[in-house]
Design a protein around this motif. Structure first.
Motif, short mmCIF file in Angstrom:
data_model
loop_
_atom_site.label_atom_id
_atom_site.label_comp_id
_atom_site.label_asym_id
_atom_site.label_seq_id
_atom_site.Cartn_x
_atom_site.Cartn_y
_atom_site.Cartn_z
N THR A 158 0.86 -1.10 -0.03
CA THR A 158 0.01 -0.06 -0.04
C THR A 158 0.85 1.05 -0.03
N ARG A 196 1.07 5.71 -0.29
CA ARG A 196 0.23 7.11 0.05
C ARG A 196 1.37 8.05 -0.92
N VAL A 228 -5.73 9.50 -0.08
CA VAL A 228 -6.26 8.02 0.09
C VAL A 228 -5.32 6.98 -0.27
N ALA A 287 -8.03 3.06 -2.63
CA ALA A 287 -8.66 2.63 -1.58
C ALA A 287 -10.21 3.13 -1.59
N ASP A 288 -10.65 4.18 -2.11
CA ASP A 288 -11.86 4.49 -2.14
C ASP A 288 -12.52 3.84 -3.26
N THR A 324 -10.34 2.73 7.56
CA THR A 324 -9.37 2.11 6.47
C THR A 324 -9.02 0.76 6.97
N SER A 328 -7.55 -2.92 5.76
CA SER A 328 -6.63 -3.80 4.93
C SER A 328 -7.15 -5.12 4.93
N THR A 338 -6.37 -2.57 0.11
CA THR A 338 -6.86 -1.25 1.40
C THR A 338 -8.25 -0.76 0.73
N VAL A 350 -11.30 2.13 1.93
CA VAL A 350 -11.88 3.02 2.85
C VAL A 350 -13.48 3.06 2.61
#
Length: 229
Positions: free
Chosen positions: A2, A4, A102, A145-146, A182, A184, A194, A196
């Motif tokens: 993951t 960011r 995200v 993730a979203d 969040t 995982s 992941t 959200v």
């Protein structure tokens, strides 16, 4: 894995790029009513600051004008175009902050079948349908993730027919903050996706570490990058 992301917003106007440093400069001019004062407060040289204002005005139009009156005999104020530029930049900053905040899951795999820009990729978690560069072989697939929906593995998936990718896994981490969570999910050895979701979804699915779920996402939400040399 993951990731960011983080990057600085900028606006491209013709061949000129407006950065956060430029917006900071305009805000200082607006606040202090003087380019000399703005340069001092920002720790920049006045000639450099003035030169940058001229460069921006050549590309965008008039951003400053001489203000008359006052105990110091006038100063500099921003035009409506400059104030609009600041607002546009701040809207972009807000939009990008939503993107960069995200998490993104990255999954490695090999293309087994391609049809236009879409392809089937074999991964450790199974087949994933994704958008893949033409003629790519080994790829990394990124999924925000979203864009990932969590589903109860015991419920029918008929209502999620547009979610082409459905990978079964187990929750291995759950972090709830400000009514969102969040989550995982380990979908294969060393492969985590992941998502959200809302706190309501956590309660509805009874999510906790060890809960079995299905991670689902559209083909268009999975974008691949070629690893081929």
């Amino acid at each position: 894995m993951t990731l960011r992301k983080g990057f600085e917003p900028h606006l491209a106007i013709g061949e000129t790029t407006v950065t956060g440093r430029d917006i900071e400069m305009l805000r200082a001019i607006d606040r202090f009513g003087s380019m000399h004062r703005a340069a001092d407060e920002l720790g920049r040289s006045y000639p450099h600051l003035q030169r940058r204002v001229v460069e921006l005005e050549d590309a965008i139009g008039q951003l400053t004008r001489r203000a008359r009156g006052g105990k110091d005999g006038g100063g500099t104020e921003l035009t409506d175009d400059a104030l609009d530029l600041i607002r546009r930049f701040e809207r972009l900053r807000v939009e990008l902050s939503g993107v960069t905040s995200v998490p993104e899951s990255v999954i490695s795999g090999t293309v087994t079948d391609q049809y236009g820009e879409l392809a089937t990729v074999q991964t450790a978690a199974g087949e994933i349908s994704a958008r893949v560069p033409e003629a790519a072989e080994d790829v990394e697939i990124a999924v925000r993730a979203d864009a990932v929906v969590l589903m109860d593995p015991h419920s029918p998936s008929d209502g999620h027919t547009s979610l082409r990718n459905q990978l079964r896994g187990v929750v291995n981490e759950l972090d709830i903050e400000d009514a969102t969570a969040t989550v995982s999910v380990e979908v294969a050895d060393s492969v985590t996706i992941t998502s959200v979701v809302t706190e309501e979804s956590v309660d509805r699915l009874d999510l906790k570490e060890g809960t079995e779920v299905i991670t689902a996402f559209k083909t268009t939400a999975a974008r691949a990058t070629a690893l081929d040399s």
